[in-house]
Design a protein around this motif. Structure first.
Motif, PDB file in Angstrom:
ATOM      1  N   ASP A  58       6.350  22.619  30.854  1.00 30.94           N
ATOM      2  CA  ASP A  58       6.813  23.747  30.050  1.00 30.94           C
ATOM      3  C   ASP A  58       7.879  24.533  30.795  1.00 30.94           C
ATOM      4  OD1 ASP A  58       5.096  23.053  28.060  1.00 30.94           O
ATOM      5  OD2 ASP A  58       3.505  24.438  28.674  1.00 30.94           O
ATOM      6  N   LYS A  59       7.697  24.658  32.117  1.00 27.07           N
ATOM      7  CA  LYS A  59       8.669  25.389  32.926  1.00 27.07           C
ATOM      8  C   LYS A  59       9.942  24.578  33.112  1.00 27.07           C
ATOM      9  CE  LYS A  59       9.139  27.740  37.366  1.00 27.07           C
ATOM     10  NZ  LYS A  59      10.344  27.054  37.801  1.00 27.07           N
ATOM     11  N   GLY A  60       9.829  23.244  32.995  1.00 26.95           N
ATOM     12  CA  GLY A  60      11.000  22.398  33.154  1.00 26.95           C
ATOM     13  C   GLY A  60      11.267  21.991  34.581  1.00 26.95           C
ATOM     14  N   ALA A 148      25.682  24.963  30.803  1.00 36.54           N
ATOM     15  CA  ALA A 148      24.280  24.676  30.474  1.00 36.54           C
ATOM     16  C   ALA A 148      23.325  25.721  31.044  1.00 36.54           C
ATOM     17  CB  ALA A 148      23.917  23.285  31.019  1.00 36.54           C
ATOM     18  N   TYR A 149      23.832  26.912  31.329  1.00 39.28           N
ATOM     19  CA  TYR A 149      23.055  27.935  32.028  1.00 39.28           C
ATOM     20  C   TYR A 149      21.747  28.259  31.329  1.00 39.28           C
ATOM     21  CZ  TYR A 149      21.953  32.562  33.994  1.00 39.28           C
ATOM     22  OH  TYR A 149      21.331  33.636  34.579  1.00 39.28           O
ATOM     23  N   ARG A 150      21.761  28.391  30.022  1.00 40.70           N
ATOM     24  CA  ARG A 150      20.554  28.765  29.285  1.00 40.70           C
ATOM     25  C   ARG A 150      19.709  27.558  28.854  1.00 40.70           C
ATOM     26  NH1 ARG A 150      19.649  33.880  30.602  1.00 40.70           N
ATOM     27  NH2 ARG A 150      21.100  35.398  29.730  1.00 40.70           N
ATOM     28  N   ASP A 151      20.143  26.361  29.197  1.00 43.77           N
ATOM     29  CA  ASP A 151      19.456  25.166  28.710  1.00 43.77           C
ATOM     30  C   ASP A 151      18.260  24.768  29.555  1.00 43.77           C
ATOM     31  OD1 ASP A 151      21.392  25.143  26.815  1.00 43.77           O
ATOM     32  OD2 ASP A 151      22.580  23.531  27.719  1.00 43.77           O
ATOM     33  N   ASP A 152      18.208  25.200  30.801  1.00 43.80           N
ATOM     34  CA  ASP A 152      17.128  24.797  31.690  1.00 43.80           C
ATOM     35  C   ASP A 152      16.813  25.945  32.646  1.00 43.80           C
ATOM     36  OD1 ASP A 152      15.970  23.559  34.262  1.00 43.80           O
ATOM     37  OD2 ASP A 152      15.854  21.887  32.859  1.00 43.80           O
ATOM     38  N   ILE A 153      15.538  26.314  32.731  1.00 43.69           N
ATOM     39  CA  ILE A 153      15.149  27.469  33.544  1.00 43.69           C
ATOM     40  C   ILE A 153      15.422  27.234  35.021  1.00 43.69           C
ATOM     41  CG2 ILE A 153      12.764  26.678  33.753  1.00 43.69           C
ATOM     42  CD1 ILE A 153      14.001  30.332  33.497  1.00 43.69           C
ATOM     43  N   ASP A 154      15.272  25.976  35.496  1.00 38.26           N
ATOM     44  CA  ASP A 154      15.523  25.694  36.905  1.00 38.26           C
ATOM     45  C   ASP A 154      17.007  25.815  37.230  1.00 38.26           C
ATOM     46  OD1 ASP A 154      12.842  25.137  37.645  1.00 38.26           O
ATOM     47  OD2 ASP A 154      12.996  23.198  36.663  1.00 38.26           O
ATOM     48  N   GLN A 156      19.087  27.710  35.618  1.00 39.03           N
ATOM     49  CA  GLN A 156      19.383  29.137  35.551  1.00 39.03           C
ATOM     50  C   GLN A 156      19.008  29.825  36.861  1.00 39.03           C
ATOM     51  OE1 GLN A 156      18.261  31.026  31.816  1.00 39.03           O
ATOM     52  NE2 GLN A 156      17.520  32.806  32.932  1.00 39.03           N
ATOM     53  N   ASN A 157      17.831  29.504  37.387  1.00 36.85           N
ATOM     54  CA  ASN A 157      17.391  30.100  38.652  1.00 36.85           C
ATOM     55  C   ASN A 157      18.288  29.678  39.811  1.00 36.85           C
ATOM     56  OD1 ASN A 157      15.231  31.397  37.425  1.00 36.85           O
ATOM     57  ND2 ASN A 157      13.809  29.712  37.811  1.00 36.85           N
ATOM     58  N   LEU A 158      18.746  28.415  39.786  1.00 36.54           N
ATOM     59  CA  LEU A 158      19.626  27.918  40.844  1.00 36.54           C
ATOM     60  C   LEU A 158      20.956  28.660  40.855  1.00 36.54           C
ATOM     61  CD1 LEU A 158      20.299  25.839  43.060  1.00 36.54           C
ATOM     62  CD2 LEU A 158      21.098  24.301  41.238  1.00 36.54           C
ATOM     63  N   ILE A 159      21.544  28.838  39.677  1.00 36.30           N
ATOM     64  CA  ILE A 159      22.825  29.549  39.581  1.00 36.30           C
ATOM     65  C   ILE A 159      22.661  31.013  39.972  1.00 36.30           C
ATOM     66  CG2 ILE A 159      24.597  30.350  37.971  1.00 36.30           C
ATOM     67  CD1 ILE A 159      24.342  27.716  36.499  1.00 36.30           C
ATOM     68  N   ASP A 160      21.577  31.636  39.504  1.00 39.20           N
ATOM     69  CA  ASP A 160      21.332  33.042  39.852  1.00 39.20           C
ATOM     70  C   ASP A 160      21.168  33.206  41.363  1.00 39.20           C
ATOM     71  OD1 ASP A 160      21.503  34.022  37.283  1.00 39.20           O
ATOM     72  OD2 ASP A 160      19.376  33.749  36.863  1.00 39.20           O
ATOM     73  N   VAL A 197      28.192  38.879  31.817  1.00 39.69           N
ATOM     74  CA  VAL A 197      27.860  37.920  32.872  1.00 39.69           C
ATOM     75  C   VAL A 197      26.365  38.020  33.142  1.00 39.69           C
ATOM     76  CG1 VAL A 197      30.118  37.924  34.011  1.00 39.69           C
ATOM     77  CG2 VAL A 197      28.404  39.635  34.657  1.00 39.69           C
ATOM     78  N   PRO A 198      25.774  37.005  33.765  1.00 37.53           N
ATOM     79  CA  PRO A 198      24.354  37.103  34.119  1.00 37.53           C
ATOM     80  C   PRO A 198      24.102  38.227  35.123  1.00 37.53           C
ATOM     81  CG  PRO A 198      25.123  34.829  34.258  1.00 37.53           C
ATOM     82  CD  PRO A 198      26.340  35.683  34.074  1.00 37.53           C
ATOM     83  N   PHE A 199      22.868  38.682  35.188  1.00 36.61           N
ATOM     84  CA  PHE A 199      22.528  39.806  36.089  1.00 36.61           C
ATOM     85  C   PHE A 199      22.791  39.469  37.550  1.00 36.61           C
ATOM     86  CE2 PHE A 199      18.761  37.189  36.259  1.00 36.61           C
ATOM     87  CZ  PHE A 199      18.319  37.315  37.573  1.00 36.61           C
TER      88      PHE A 199
END
Length: 283
Positions: A58-60, A148-154, A156-160, A197-199
């Motif tokens: 579920d988390k991906g 693909a920032y919003r497509d996968d939670i991992d 997203q976390n990596l980019i952040d 932009v993202p936070f």
């Protein structure tokens, strides 16, 4: 001569057990990398209906790792498997070769380690010669993942994490976030994050204990002077280059240390082979 005994060549116990201990580390690291690779591969193949570890799916976690990286079809799971396999084989050859005084395994270990050293040296030279090409590939890599920032939670976390750590935004600037359908500035974009932009792009206020996830809203609609107050305006590629320049001594020291360890391992293995062959020749 009657009271003396001839002492022929001997195998150095210090070298023998040093090589054994040296390669135990490689062996366990190889097992660890193989374990991570096999676990990740298993997660990619699991059915979504599988009840076990459902929270991971579920988390991906690593379930779509090849799409995260978008490296022309290359799956990073294979990197873990290959690196783990090579380290496991090297560790096995070095440990068993030293413990059993097996010259074939010791020669295999030293030759294999020599090949790796040569490949690393070649990669370093090519990286220096084609540094502009590598810079372009890094730019494309970051921008592909921005899409693909919003497509996968991992992802997203990596980019952040990257943007927060390097204090950067986008590949070469905040406007790279126009590539994302949620953040682009087109009039047809109905997202609340439009022109933002993202936070992780936001400059941090030390007084804030809680992250304001909406701090990047409408940030790129402001004049550039005002943007610099609210968000990081430098791209991650230039910031990475700056980090390399600032830490060149440390980075070079790490690579030189690894190279010296490899050369040291090859010399020890060859020394032990010479001792074993000298003992056998005296039989």
């Amino acid at each position: 001569m009657s009271g003396k005994h001839y002492k022929g060549p001997e195998v150095s116990c210090c070298i023998k057990y040093f090589i054994f201990g040296f390669n135990v580390i490689f062996w366990f690291l190889g097992i660890a990398f193989l374990g991570i690779g096999l676990w990740a591969w298993n997660e990619k193949l699991r059915s979504p209906e599988a009840p076990d570890f459902q929270w991971l799916l579920d988390k991906g976690v690593l379930s779509n790792i090849s799409s995260i990286t978008d490296l022309g079809g290359f799956d990073p799971v294979w990197l873990f498997l290959v690196v783990g396999g090579v380290m496991f084989i090297l560790g096995f050859a070095g440990c068993i070769g030293a413990l059993r005084e097996n010259t074939f395994l010791l020669k295999f270990f030293s030759v294999f380690l020599g090949i790796i050293f040569f490949l690393e040296l070649t990669a370093g030279v090519l990286a220096f010669v084609f540094k502009d090409w590598i810079k372009d590939q890094l730019y494309f890599f970051i921008n592909n993942n921005i899409r693909a920032y919003r497509d996968d939670i991992d992802l997203q976390n990596l980019i952040d994490f990257t943007q927060e750590y390097w204090q950067c935004c986008g590949a070469f600037g905040a406007d790279d976030w126009n590539l994302n359908i949620y953040f682009n500035c087109t009039d047809s974009n109905a997202s609340r994050e439009r022109c933002g932009v993202p936070f992780s792009c936001c400059t941090k206020d030390p007084a804030e204990d809680v992250i304001n996830t909406q701090c990047g809203y409408d940030a790129r609609q402001k004049p550039e002077v005002d943007q610099q107050i609210v968000i990081y305006t430098k791209g991650c590629v230039p910031q990475f280059e700056k980090w390399l320049q600032d830490n060149l001594t440390i980075v070079a020291g790490i690579f030189i240390g690894i190279a010296l360890l490899q050369i040291f391992g090859i010399c020890l293995a060859q020394n032990l082979v010479s001792d074993i062959e000298a003992v056998r020749a005296s039989w």
